[in-house]
Design a protein around this motif. Sequence first.
Motif, PDB file in Angstrom:
ATOM      1  N   GLN A   1      -2.461  -9.519  -8.448  1.00 40.84           N
ATOM      2  CA  GLN A   1      -2.614  -8.148  -8.924  1.00 40.84           C
ATOM      3  C   GLN A   1      -3.781  -7.447  -8.246  1.00 40.84           C
ATOM      4  O   GLN A   1      -3.758  -6.234  -8.048  1.00 40.84           O
ATOM      5  CB  GLN A   1      -2.825  -8.145 -10.445  1.00 40.84           C
ATOM      6  CG  GLN A   1      -1.548  -8.396 -11.241  1.00 40.84           C
ATOM      7  CD  GLN A   1      -1.837  -8.497 -12.728  1.00 40.84           C
ATOM      8  OE1 GLN A   1      -2.447  -9.458 -13.183  1.00 40.84           O
ATOM      9  NE2 GLN A   1      -1.396  -7.513 -13.484  1.00 40.84           N
ATOM     10  N   LYS A   2      -4.804  -8.200  -7.892  1.00 42.72           N
ATOM     11  CA  LYS A   2      -5.953  -7.609  -7.221  1.00 42.72           C
ATOM     12  C   LYS A   2      -5.658  -7.309  -5.756  1.00 42.72           C
ATOM     13  O   LYS A   2      -6.208  -6.356  -5.192  1.00 42.72           O
ATOM     14  CB  LYS A   2      -7.155  -8.559  -7.327  1.00 42.72           C
ATOM     15  CG  LYS A   2      -7.670  -8.731  -8.746  1.00 42.72           C
ATOM     16  CD  LYS A   2      -8.849  -9.687  -8.777  1.00 42.72           C
ATOM     17  CE  LYS A   2      -9.387  -9.861 -10.184  1.00 42.72           C
ATOM     18  NZ  LYS A   2     -10.543 -10.784 -10.237  1.00 42.72           N
TER      19      LYS A   2
ATOM     20  N   ASN B   1       0.823  -3.745 -10.245  1.00 48.38           N
ATOM     21  CA  ASN B   1       0.281  -3.228 -11.494  1.00 48.38           C
ATOM     22  C   ASN B   1       1.133  -2.117 -12.106  1.00 48.38           C
ATOM     23  O   ASN B   1       0.878  -1.695 -13.241  1.00 48.38           O
ATOM     24  CB  ASN B   1      -1.152  -2.751 -11.287  1.00 48.38           C
ATOM     25  CG  ASN B   1      -2.089  -3.910 -11.019  1.00 48.38           C
ATOM     26  OD1 ASN B   1      -1.978  -4.965 -11.623  1.00 48.38           O
ATOM     27  ND2 ASN B   1      -3.008  -3.733 -10.076  1.00 48.38           N
TER      28      ASN B   1
ATOM     29  N   ARG C   1      -1.594  -4.322  -5.170  1.00 50.11           N
ATOM     30  CA  ARG C   1      -1.862  -3.432  -6.298  1.00 50.11           C
ATOM     31  C   ARG C   1      -0.616  -2.752  -6.851  1.00 50.11           C
ATOM     32  O   ARG C   1      -0.624  -2.287  -7.995  1.00 50.11           O
ATOM     33  CB  ARG C   1      -2.909  -2.402  -5.897  1.00 50.11           C
ATOM     34  CG  ARG C   1      -4.248  -3.060  -5.591  1.00 50.11           C
ATOM     35  CD  ARG C   1      -5.277  -2.057  -5.136  1.00 50.11           C
ATOM     36  NE  ARG C   1      -6.426  -2.734  -4.546  1.00 50.11           N
ATOM     37  CZ  ARG C   1      -7.395  -2.110  -3.890  1.00 50.11           C
ATOM     38  NH1 ARG C   1      -7.353  -0.799  -3.758  1.00 50.11           N
ATOM     39  NH2 ARG C   1      -8.399  -2.806  -3.383  1.00 50.11           N
ATOM     40  N   SER C   2       0.444  -2.666  -6.077  1.00 48.34           N
ATOM     41  CA  SER C   2       1.668  -2.048  -6.590  1.00 48.34           C
ATOM     42  C   SER C   2       2.264  -2.862  -7.742  1.00 48.34           C
ATOM     43  O   SER C   2       3.001  -2.329  -8.570  1.00 48.34           O
ATOM     44  CB  SER C   2       2.709  -1.887  -5.472  1.00 48.34           C
ATOM     45  OG  SER C   2       3.107  -3.155  -4.976  1.00 48.34           O
TER      46      SER C   2
ATOM     47  N   LYS D   1      -3.825  -1.476 -16.256  1.00 49.98           N
ATOM     48  CA  LYS D   1      -3.818  -2.004 -14.887  1.00 49.98           C
ATOM     49  C   LYS D   1      -3.431  -0.976 -13.827  1.00 49.98           C
ATOM     50  O   LYS D   1      -3.804  -1.122 -12.656  1.00 49.98           O
ATOM     51  CB  LYS D   1      -2.873  -3.209 -14.799  1.00 49.98           C
ATOM     52  CG  LYS D   1      -1.430  -2.883 -15.132  1.00 49.98           C
ATOM     53  CD  LYS D   1      -0.581  -4.132 -15.250  1.00 49.98           C
ATOM     54  CE  LYS D   1       0.863  -3.776 -15.645  1.00 49.98           C
ATOM     55  NZ  LYS D   1       1.697  -4.978 -15.819  1.00 49.98           N
TER      56      LYS D   1
ATOM     57  N   LYS E   1       0.830  -1.207   0.000  1.00 45.54           N
ATOM     58  CA  LYS E   1       0.000   0.000   0.000  1.00 45.54           C
ATOM     59  C   LYS E   1       0.863   1.256   0.000  1.00 45.54           C
ATOM     60  O   LYS E   1       0.530   2.250  -0.645  1.00 45.54           O
ATOM     61  CB  LYS E   1      -0.937  -0.003   1.213  1.00 45.54           C
ATOM     62  CG  LYS E   1      -2.000  -1.087   1.139  1.00 45.54           C
ATOM     63  CD  LYS E   1      -2.873  -0.900  -0.115  1.00 45.54           C
ATOM     64  CE  LYS E   1      -3.784  -2.084  -0.352  1.00 45.54           C
ATOM     65  NZ  LYS E   1      -3.067  -3.237  -0.926  1.00 45.54           N
TER      66      LYS E   1
ATOM     67  N   PHE F   1       2.183   1.522  -3.526  1.00 47.81           N
ATOM     68  CA  PHE F   1       1.075   1.811  -4.419  1.00 47.81           C
ATOM     69  C   PHE F   1       0.671   3.278  -4.350  1.00 47.81           C
ATOM     70  O   PHE F   1       0.574   3.968  -5.378  1.00 47.81           O
ATOM     71  CB  PHE F   1      -0.114   0.920  -4.052  1.00 47.81           C
ATOM     72  CG  PHE F   1      -1.351   1.141  -4.862  1.00 47.81           C
ATOM     73  CD1 PHE F   1      -1.370   0.876  -6.232  1.00 47.81           C
ATOM     74  CD2 PHE F   1      -2.519   1.611  -4.269  1.00 47.81           C
ATOM     75  CE1 PHE F   1      -2.523   1.070  -6.979  1.00 47.81           C
ATOM     76  CE2 PHE F   1      -3.669   1.803  -5.014  1.00 47.81           C
ATOM     77  CZ  PHE F   1      -3.671   1.539  -6.371  1.00 47.81           C
TER      78      PHE F   1
ATOM     79  N   TYR G   1      -6.384   0.300 -11.999  1.00 42.90           N
ATOM     80  CA  TYR G   1      -7.220  -0.645 -11.263  1.00 42.90           C
ATOM     81  C   TYR G   1      -7.505  -0.103  -9.868  1.00 42.90           C
ATOM     82  O   TYR G   1      -6.607   0.314  -9.135  1.00 42.90           O
ATOM     83  CB  TYR G   1      -6.534  -2.006 -11.171  1.00 42.90           C
ATOM     84  CG  TYR G   1      -7.362  -3.054 -10.461  1.00 42.90           C
ATOM     85  CD1 TYR G   1      -8.543  -3.521 -11.025  1.00 42.90           C
ATOM     86  CD2 TYR G   1      -6.975  -3.566  -9.230  1.00 42.90           C
ATOM     87  CE1 TYR G   1      -9.319  -4.471 -10.381  1.00 42.90           C
ATOM     88  CE2 TYR G   1      -7.734  -4.529  -8.576  1.00 42.90           C
ATOM     89  CZ  TYR G   1      -8.908  -4.972  -9.156  1.00 42.90           C
ATOM     90  OH  TYR G   1      -9.682  -5.912  -8.512  1.00 42.90           O
ATOM     91  N   LYS G   2      -8.777  -0.085  -9.502  1.00 45.87           N
ATOM     92  CA  LYS G   2      -9.274   0.447  -8.227  1.00 45.87           C
ATOM     93  C   LYS G   2      -9.019   1.951  -8.092  1.00 45.87           C
ATOM     94  O   LYS G   2      -9.101   2.505  -6.993  1.00 45.87           O
ATOM     95  CB  LYS G   2      -8.641  -0.282  -7.027  1.00 45.87           C
ATOM     96  CG  LYS G   2      -9.053  -1.735  -6.912  1.00 45.87           C
ATOM     97  CD  LYS G   2     -10.538  -1.900  -6.726  1.00 45.87           C
ATOM     98  CE  LYS G   2     -10.937  -3.357  -6.520  1.00 45.87           C
ATOM     99  NZ  LYS G   2     -12.412  -3.527  -6.395  1.00 45.87           N
TER     100      LYS G   2
ATOM    101  N   THR H   1     -11.774  -0.192 -13.835  1.00 41.46           N
ATOM    102  CA  THR H   1     -11.738  -1.306 -12.887  1.00 41.46           C
ATOM    103  C   THR H   1     -12.767  -2.366 -13.249  1.00 41.46           C
ATOM    104  O   THR H   1     -12.474  -3.568 -13.252  1.00 41.46           O
ATOM    105  CB  THR H   1     -11.992  -0.801 -11.452  1.00 41.46           C
ATOM    106  OG1 THR H   1     -10.941   0.096 -11.082  1.00 41.46           O
ATOM    107  CG2 THR H   1     -12.036  -1.960 -10.462  1.00 41.46           C
TER     108      THR H   1
END
Length: 315
Positions: free
Chosen positions: A154-155, A161, A158-159, A131, A25, A28, A134-135, A141
């Motif tokens: 990846q989900k 991506n 998230r970093s 990607k 996190k 990310f 994403y989110k 997304t």
Amino acid sequence: MNSETTFKFLRIMALIVVISYVLDKIVFYTFNKISDKVMTGQAIGKLNHFLSKKDSVDFMVFGNSRANRHIDVRVLNSNSFNMGMDGVGIAYNSALIGTLKNTHKQIVVVHIDTKNFFDKDYDGSDITSLKTKYKRNASITKALEESGQLSVFQKFYRSINYNGNTIGILKNVVRPSYNFRTYYGYDPITINESQTFMRDQVLLRENSTEDCENDYKINAVALKYLETIAAFAHRTPNKTFIFITSPLYHDSCDIDNIKLASLMDSLDLTYWDYTNLYKDTKNKSYWKDATHMTKNGAEAFSNYLNVQFKANHSF
């Protein structure tokens, strides 16, 4: 392994998961802050630029490198943006088209290559080029999750991506590739004198006649994304969709063109096929290779398109 040892092992593993999640996190959100400021380059800058302009321009082009290099959108409309990107397919473009606001009136040009549309190996994985959003963008997304192209890792982490994009992002943070304020997405190709001999040899080989395939089948994944765009187009009366195939130096078979035109008609989509526009011209100055036009060719094609748009009174 006794119960106490097992318990200690599970505690260590849980701690590792928590630490890795926290670190993920931190990385990310750090890259989010950095990348959001990047407005140049194809790593993420052009995408950011598109997202900032998409609902204010009147004319938009989507597609691959042939869209990017072949259509000078300013010839067609002064308030425009070319979102053509190298190496992408219809999955990528479908996801971006889905981000457009229904209320804004626009002409949307979608570039489609017949050869790619009948590619048996196309799997829609080009959508993963998005990607990094994403989110972070609800529409993108949703498209990514429905594609099934993202792994569980990846989900969750998230970093991940940002893998494959970090160097391009950091490079454009330190030294932007161009002035994005004057950039409208069109990247023409120029070739120097030393490159013309190789170009001429490539084009000479392209004059040969090849047999058509016995059976051209439309790729199911490509069809799914085309139907998604069609559904969006039909429920969005404020937007006028035009599907275009830009010129090739030499096209040895027209069966695929005929089949794609028939499919477009069945979906009630407007399709302009210019594959053979310069078939008899053979002006080598128009071409960098058999599929990509030079700036000379792109300007000629863009001016031709402008005439076609003006001739259609609905634009």
